[in-house]
Design an enzyme around this catalytic site. Structure first.
Site, PDB file in Angstrom:
ATOM      1  N   ASP A  36       1.904 -15.453   6.432  1.00  0.00           N
ATOM      2  CA  ASP A  36       1.483 -16.842   6.231  1.00  0.00           C
ATOM      3  C   ASP A  36       1.457 -17.200   4.751  1.00  0.00           C
ATOM      4  O   ASP A  36       1.750 -18.336   4.381  1.00  0.00           O
ATOM      5  CB  ASP A  36       0.101 -17.082   6.854  1.00  0.00           C
ATOM      6  CG  ASP A  36       0.160 -17.233   8.367  1.00  0.00           C
ATOM      7  OD1 ASP A  36       1.273 -17.219   8.935  1.00  0.00           O
ATOM      8  OD2 ASP A  36      -0.916 -17.352   8.988  1.00  0.00           O
ATOM      9  N   HIS A  87       4.649  -4.574   9.029  1.00  0.00           N
ATOM     10  CA  HIS A  87       4.745  -4.453  10.482  1.00  0.00           C
ATOM     11  C   HIS A  87       3.582  -5.110  11.215  1.00  0.00           C
ATOM     12  O   HIS A  87       3.520  -5.056  12.433  1.00  0.00           O
ATOM     13  CB  HIS A  87       4.843  -2.966  10.858  1.00  0.00           C
ATOM     14  CG  HIS A  87       5.795  -2.201   9.992  1.00  0.00           C
ATOM     15  ND1 HIS A  87       7.129  -2.533   9.891  1.00  0.00           N
ATOM     16  CD2 HIS A  87       5.608  -1.155   9.129  1.00  0.00           C
ATOM     17  CE1 HIS A  87       7.720  -1.707   9.035  1.00  0.00           C
ATOM     18  NE2 HIS A  87       6.823  -0.873   8.554  1.00  0.00           N
ATOM     19  N   ASN A 118       7.865  -5.630  -1.161  1.00  0.00           N
ATOM     20  CA  ASN A 118       7.822  -4.501  -0.245  1.00  0.00           C
ATOM     21  C   ASN A 118       6.371  -4.440   0.219  1.00  0.00           C
ATOM     22  O   ASN A 118       5.503  -3.925  -0.490  1.00  0.00           O
ATOM     23  CB  ASN A 118       8.241  -3.204  -0.932  1.00  0.00           C
ATOM     24  CG  ASN A 118       8.293  -2.037   0.055  1.00  0.00           C
ATOM     25  OD1 ASN A 118       7.779  -2.137   1.167  1.00  0.00           O
ATOM     26  ND2 ASN A 118       8.898  -0.953  -0.367  1.00  0.00           N
ATOM     27  N   TYR A 121      10.737   9.620   1.133  1.00  0.00           N
ATOM     28  CA  TYR A 121      10.773   8.542   0.147  1.00  0.00           C
ATOM     29  C   TYR A 121      11.516   8.884  -1.141  1.00  0.00           C
ATOM     30  O   TYR A 121      11.750   7.998  -1.960  1.00  0.00           O
ATOM     31  CB  TYR A 121       9.341   8.088  -0.172  1.00  0.00           C
ATOM     32  CG  TYR A 121       8.702   7.365   0.997  1.00  0.00           C
ATOM     33  CD1 TYR A 121       9.046   6.046   1.295  1.00  0.00           C
ATOM     34  CD2 TYR A 121       7.804   8.002   1.840  1.00  0.00           C
ATOM     35  CE1 TYR A 121       8.496   5.383   2.377  1.00  0.00           C
ATOM     36  CE2 TYR A 121       7.246   7.356   2.932  1.00  0.00           C
ATOM     37  CZ  TYR A 121       7.603   6.044   3.188  1.00  0.00           C
ATOM     38  OH  TYR A 121       7.071   5.384   4.275  1.00  0.00           O
ATOM     39  N   GLU A 164      12.628  -9.361   1.257  1.00  0.00           N
ATOM     40  CA  GLU A 164      11.888  -8.188   1.729  1.00  0.00           C
ATOM     41  C   GLU A 164      12.687  -6.930   1.386  1.00  0.00           C
ATOM     42  O   GLU A 164      13.886  -6.874   1.673  1.00  0.00           O
ATOM     43  CB  GLU A 164      11.713  -8.329   3.243  1.00  0.00           C
ATOM     44  CG  GLU A 164      11.100  -7.131   3.920  1.00  0.00           C
ATOM     45  CD  GLU A 164      11.044  -7.316   5.446  1.00  0.00           C
ATOM     46  OE1 GLU A 164      11.330  -8.428   5.946  1.00  0.00           O
ATOM     47  OE2 GLU A 164      10.716  -6.335   6.119  1.00  0.00           O
ATOM     48  N   ALA A 180       3.407  -0.823   4.837  1.00  0.00           N
ATOM     49  CA  ALA A 180       2.976  -0.835   6.247  1.00  0.00           C
ATOM     50  C   ALA A 180       2.509  -2.224   6.696  1.00  0.00           C
ATOM     51  O   ALA A 180       2.556  -2.540   7.889  1.00  0.00           O
ATOM     52  CB  ALA A 180       1.881   0.193   6.464  1.00  0.00           C
ATOM     53  N   HIS A 216      12.707  -2.553   1.553  1.00  0.00           N
ATOM     54  CA  HIS A 216      12.142  -1.257   1.944  1.00  0.00           C
ATOM     55  C   HIS A 216      13.005  -0.182   1.319  1.00  0.00           C
ATOM     56  O   HIS A 216      14.247  -0.269   1.369  1.00  0.00           O
ATOM     57  CB  HIS A 216      12.116  -1.089   3.457  1.00  0.00           C
ATOM     58  CG  HIS A 216      11.278  -2.126   4.116  1.00  0.00           C
ATOM     59  ND1 HIS A 216       9.907  -2.119   4.050  1.00  0.00           N
ATOM     60  CD2 HIS A 216      11.622  -3.249   4.791  1.00  0.00           C
ATOM     61  CE1 HIS A 216       9.448  -3.189   4.669  1.00  0.00           C
ATOM     62  NE2 HIS A 216      10.455  -3.895   5.122  1.00  0.00           N
ATOM     63  N   ARG A 230      13.823   4.901  11.491  1.00  0.00           N
ATOM     64  CA  ARG A 230      12.548   5.610  11.552  1.00  0.00           C
ATOM     65  C   ARG A 230      11.791   5.246  12.844  1.00  0.00           C
ATOM     66  O   ARG A 230      12.404   4.798  13.803  1.00  0.00           O
ATOM     67  CB  ARG A 230      11.744   5.298  10.276  1.00  0.00           C
ATOM     68  CG  ARG A 230      12.483   5.741   9.000  1.00  0.00           C
ATOM     69  CD  ARG A 230      11.656   5.505   7.760  1.00  0.00           C
ATOM     70  NE  ARG A 230      10.432   6.295   7.792  1.00  0.00           N
ATOM     71  CZ  ARG A 230       9.391   6.068   6.994  1.00  0.00           C
ATOM     72  NH1 ARG A 230       9.450   5.101   6.088  1.00  0.00           N
ATOM     73  NH2 ARG A 230       8.305   6.809   7.094  1.00  0.00           N
ATOM     74  N   PRO A 279       0.792  -1.226   0.000  1.00  0.00           N
ATOM     75  CA  PRO A 279       0.000   0.000   0.000  1.00  0.00           C
ATOM     76  C   PRO A 279       0.828   1.282   0.000  1.00  0.00           C
ATOM     77  O   PRO A 279       1.874   1.366   0.649  1.00  0.00           O
ATOM     78  CB  PRO A 279      -0.825  -0.104   1.296  1.00  0.00           C
ATOM     79  CG  PRO A 279      -0.116  -1.107   2.135  1.00  0.00           C
ATOM     80  CD  PRO A 279       0.540  -2.059   1.182  1.00  0.00           C
ATOM     81  N   ASN A 280       0.330   2.223  -0.741  1.00  0.00           N
ATOM     82  CA  ASN A 280       0.865   3.595  -0.842  1.00  0.00           C
ATOM     83  C   ASN A 280       2.132   3.698  -1.688  1.00  0.00           C
ATOM     84  O   ASN A 280       2.584   4.802  -1.967  1.00  0.00           O
ATOM     85  CB  ASN A 280       1.114   4.201   0.557  1.00  0.00           C
ATOM     86  CG  ASN A 280      -0.144   4.234   1.391  1.00  0.00           C
ATOM     87  OD1 ASN A 280      -1.156   4.745   0.948  1.00  0.00           O
ATOM     88  ND2 ASN A 280      -0.109   3.654   2.583  1.00  0.00           N
ATOM     89  N   ARG A 306       8.206   0.701  12.970  1.00  0.00           N
ATOM     90  CA  ARG A 306       8.725   0.186  11.695  1.00  0.00           C
ATOM     91  C   ARG A 306       9.905  -0.774  11.895  1.00  0.00           C
ATOM     92  O   ARG A 306      10.408  -1.373  10.953  1.00  0.00           O
ATOM     93  CB  ARG A 306       9.169   1.325  10.778  1.00  0.00           C
ATOM     94  CG  ARG A 306       8.039   2.256  10.399  1.00  0.00           C
ATOM     95  CD  ARG A 306       8.488   3.310   9.394  1.00  0.00           C
ATOM     96  NE  ARG A 306       7.621   4.465   9.452  1.00  0.00           N
ATOM     97  CZ  ARG A 306       6.460   4.583   8.799  1.00  0.00           C
ATOM     98  NH1 ARG A 306       6.031   3.625   8.017  1.00  0.00           N
ATOM     99  NH2 ARG A 306       5.726   5.677   8.918  1.00  0.00           N
ATOM    100  N   ARG A 338       4.742  11.043  -2.757  1.00  0.00           N
ATOM    101  CA  ARG A 338       4.476  10.731  -1.354  1.00  0.00           C
ATOM    102  C   ARG A 338       5.663  11.177  -0.476  1.00  0.00           C
ATOM    103  O   ARG A 338       6.770  10.645  -0.621  1.00  0.00           O
ATOM    104  CB  ARG A 338       4.302   9.215  -1.234  1.00  0.00           C
ATOM    105  CG  ARG A 338       4.195   8.711   0.171  1.00  0.00           C
ATOM    106  CD  ARG A 338       4.316   7.190   0.225  1.00  0.00           C
ATOM    107  NE  ARG A 338       4.061   6.710   1.555  1.00  0.00           N
ATOM    108  CZ  ARG A 338       4.280   5.467   1.955  1.00  0.00           C
ATOM    109  NH1 ARG A 338       4.752   4.566   1.101  1.00  0.00           N
ATOM    110  NH2 ARG A 338       4.030   5.116   3.185  1.00  0.00           N
TER     111      ARG A 338
HETATM  112  C1  DQA Z   1       8.334   1.111   3.443  1.00  0.00           C
HETATM  113  C2  DQA Z   1       8.522   1.334   4.955  1.00  0.00           C
HETATM  114  C3  DQA Z   1       7.216   1.102   5.685  1.00  0.00           C
HETATM  115  O1  DQA Z   1       7.390   1.314   7.092  1.00  0.00           O
HETATM  116  C4  DQA Z   1       6.165   2.066   5.199  1.00  0.00           C
HETATM  117  O2  DQA Z   1       4.914   1.803   5.829  1.00  0.00           O
HETATM  118  C5  DQA Z   1       6.016   2.098   3.719  1.00  0.00           C
HETATM  119  C6  DQA Z   1       7.214   1.966   2.888  1.00  0.00           C
HETATM  120  C7  DQA Z   1       9.603   1.447   2.664  1.00  0.00           C
HETATM  121  O3  DQA Z   1       9.715   0.971   1.530  1.00  0.00           O
HETATM  122  O4  DQA Z   1      10.457   2.182   3.139  1.00  0.00           O
HETATM  123  O5  DQA Z   1       4.939   2.310   3.195  1.00  0.00           O
HETATM  124  O6  DQA Z   1       8.044  -0.254   3.231  1.00  0.00           O
END
Ligand code: DQA
Length: 142
Positions: free
Chosen positions: A85, A78, A72, A23, A96, A75, A98, A105, A10-11, A109, A18
């Protein structure tokens, strides 16, 4: 040729606009184009982004027919036991990613519920982290 899914939570569709002071200015499209440029001729890449947990779980299930995944979970990293699963259920190597250094941060996180089911974690290298993840995953598969 490896078949790899790159799954974005998400996002992340808003990268570029953003909170650019956190970011950066690169976009998700730019990250995916770069991965295609570097790895696309030798490997089959599938890209997926969703803001919905269940859709991400479904995308992880589709990796059953592939060799591995880069995720990735944003959020959901976390707190989503469903995503954790799903990665465990398909049993394919996962990395993984980020884009920010999550350990520099907020405290919430610092915990990743998906890290224990991934072969490794790359955090803090912006869009380049996905290239590093591809290299690590290909090395793992070799
Ligand atoms: C993120 C870090 C996460 O804590 C955050 O919620 C994101 C982006 C990152 O790529 O740095 O949305 O996964």
């Amino acid at each position: 040729m490896a078949k790899i899914s790159i799954i974005q939570g998400p996002n992340l569709n808003l990268l570029g606009t953003r909170e650019p002071h956190i970011y950066g200015h690169f976009t998700l499209h730019g990250i995916h184009e770069q991965l295609k440029n570097v790895f696309g001729s030798a490997h089959q890449l599938e890209f997926f982004q969703s803001n919905h947990e269940g859709a991400l779980v479904d995308a992880i299930h589709r990796v059953q027919d592939q060799d591995g995944l880069i995720i990735n979970a944003a959020a959901y990293t976390h707190g989503s036991y469903a995503i954790r699963d799903a990665i465990a259920a398909v049993g394919k190597p996962a990395i993984e990613v980020h884009v920010t250094n999550v350990f520099a941060r907020e405290a919430f996180r610092h915990e990743s519920v998906i890290a224990p089911v991934c072969i490794g974690q790359i955090t803090g290298f912006g869009g380049y982290g996905y290239e590093l993840a591809m290299l690590a995953l290909l090395e793992h598969l070799a």
